[in-house]
Design a protein around this motif. Structure first.
Motif, short mmCIF file in Angstrom:
data_model
loop_
_atom_site.label_atom_id
_atom_site.label_comp_id
_atom_site.label_asym_id
_atom_site.label_seq_id
_atom_site.Cartn_x
_atom_site.Cartn_y
_atom_site.Cartn_z
N LYS A 151 36.17 47.80 41.99
CA LYS A 151 37.38 46.93 41.77
C LYS A 151 37.53 46.34 40.38
O LYS A 151 38.06 45.45 40.11
CB LYS A 151 37.04 45.57 42.59
CG LYS A 151 36.75 45.87 44.20
CD LYS A 151 38.19 46.36 44.90
CE LYS A 151 38.23 46.50 46.36
NZ LYS A 151 39.35 46.98 47.01
N ASP A 152 36.83 47.16 39.28
CA ASP A 152 36.96 47.00 38.14
C ASP A 152 38.33 47.43 37.53
O ASP A 152 38.39 48.63 36.88
CB ASP A 152 35.69 47.60 37.17
CG ASP A 152 35.64 47.12 35.96
OD1 ASP A 152 36.44 46.29 35.35
OD2 ASP A 152 34.64 47.63 35.14
N ASP A 153 39.39 46.93 37.56
CA ASP A 153 40.74 47.19 37.24
C ASP A 153 40.74 47.18 35.60
O ASP A 153 41.61 47.90 35.22
CB ASP A 153 41.68 46.81 37.81
CG ASP A 153 41.96 45.29 37.79
OD1 ASP A 153 41.19 44.52 36.68
OD2 ASP A 153 42.67 44.55 38.78
N SER A 154 40.08 46.25 34.83
CA SER A 154 40.19 45.99 33.36
C SER A 154 41.53 46.49 32.83
O SER A 154 42.06 47.04 32.23
CB SER A 154 39.35 46.98 32.70
OG SER A 154 37.98 46.83 33.06
N ALA A 155 42.59 45.60 33.55
CA ALA A 155 44.06 45.63 33.31
C ALA A 155 44.61 45.52 31.93
O ALA A 155 45.52 46.02 31.57
CB ALA A 155 44.75 44.84 34.32
N PHE A 156 43.74 44.58 31.08
CA PHE A 156 44.19 44.45 29.60
C PHE A 156 43.92 45.99 28.79
O PHE A 156 44.34 46.08 27.81
CB PHE A 156 43.46 43.15 29.24
CG PHE A 156 42.06 43.32 28.60
CD1 PHE A 156 41.60 43.49 27.60
CD2 PHE A 156 40.92 43.25 29.87
CE1 PHE A 156 40.26 43.52 27.35
CE2 PHE A 156 39.62 43.26 29.73
CZ PHE A 156 39.32 43.59 28.28
N LEU A 157 43.03 46.76 29.24
CA LEU A 157 42.61 47.78 28.57
C LEU A 157 43.17 49.07 28.95
O LEU A 157 43.58 49.88 28.27
CB LEU A 157 41.00 48.01 28.64
CG LEU A 157 40.30 46.88 28.07
CD1 LEU A 157 38.67 47.34 28.30
CD2 LEU A 157 40.35 47.03 26.19
#
Length: 319
Positions: free
Chosen positions: A221-227
């Motif tokens: 669930k670690d989408d790190s959407a800003f990266l």
């Protein structure tokens, strides 16, 4: 408590650990002298070493030698000497953005770890209870988030310096195994515009040269959407894009904090789960024990415990 956690839980209190910090290593040419924390078991000799690189979280002090106690103390209780530097990008130092190597200090972070290995004699002298107890032939590196990137470079991953276009090789052959926790994945079109602008060094990350054994830990669930635009699978890239021997531990329901590994009761943890943190700590120490000591069965036993029961916390695949 799930069957998996129960199988991995200690049957008795862990052995006592000593933790000393800051230990200051004079560092000519560095913006400030290198400060580290050293955690180790009170007893035992021939102790393997783990260099632990912090991430860049929102807290002021977890991203320094004072963070990651849930990992460092358990690893030390299981017979490792854990050395945690405060990298130059730590908020605790308050360095100006025009400090040489910033922002961010991707090169100096790896150089910090090499410096520590170079100065193990000085470190032992500064912490007398450690004298003569380190096994310099068994050194591993671990890192979370940006620290995972640092660990990947030390294990053989390469990149192109965005400032001068040269290929950078910061691998240290004295480091023979590693653990990458929620580490960044590949560059190119996998990155967001924000990452391309602010972390240009990510653009050219090449895992094909990362040949050292490593365990990659990623939350599904670690989408790190800003990266990244690729979602949680991005954090598995250090496994999928590197040659073996490698293992991938995928944690079910885990976000970037992997349950809260950066500190006890950390407000920045979005998926707080003490059971998951304990599992990460125990699985990673088991992996490193077996990676640094051929023939040791700890990693296989830990995988068997993870797979047992109806509700496993994650899964392992290897190549």
């Amino acid at each position: 408590m799930s069957d998996t956690a129960r199988a991995a839980a200690p049957l008795s209190p862990p052995p006592p650990v000593l933790s000393v910090g800051p230990v200051v290593l004079p560092s000519p040419g560095r913006a400030v002298d290198l400060q580290v924390r050293v955690s180790a078991p009170m007893a035992g000799d021939g102790l393997p070493v783990i260099l632990l690189s912090h991430g860049l979280g929102f807290s002021n002090h977890l991203s320094s030698l004072n963070g990651y106690a849930p990992l460092a103390l358990l690893w030390a209780a299981h017979g490792f000497v854990v050395i945690q530097p405060t990298h130059l990008d730590s908020r605790t130092l308050g360095l100006a953005s025009d400090t040489p190597g910033a922002p961010p200090h991707w090169r100096s972070r790896a150089e910090d770890m090499t410096r520590i290995i170079d100065r193990l004699d000085a470190l032992e002298a500064a912490v007398p209870p450690l004298a003569g107890r380190l096994d310099r032939s068994r050194i591993a590196v671990a890192g979370h988030s940006m620290g995972g990137h640092t660990a990947s470079l030390l294990l053989g991953a390469r990149l192109t310096d965005p400032h001068d276009g040269t290929e950078v090789d910061l691998a240290d052959p004295r480091i023979t195994a590693g653990v990458l926790l929620a580490a960044p994945g590949r560059g190119g079109d996998a990155l967001t515009a924000f990452t391309m602008e602010n972390y240009a060094f990510f653009l050219t990350t090449d895992f094909s040269t990362m040949t050292a054994p490593a365990l990659v830990v990623a939350g599904d669930k670690d989408d790190s959407a800003f990266l990244t635009v690729r979602g949680p699978s991005w954090h598995a890239d250090p496994y999928t894009l590197s040659p073996g021997p490698k293992s991938l531990l995928t944690l079910f329901g885990a976000e970037h904090g992997l349950g809260g590994i950066s500190g006890y009761d950390a407000a920045e943890t979005t998926d707080e789960d003490p059971e998951r943190v304990t599992a990460v700590a125990r699985l990673t120490q088991a992996y490193l024990r077996s990676a640094l000591q051929p023939g040791d069965s700890a990693w296989q036993a830990a995988q068997d415990a993870l797979a047992a029961g109806p509700e496993p916390l994650g899964r392992v695949e290897s190549k």
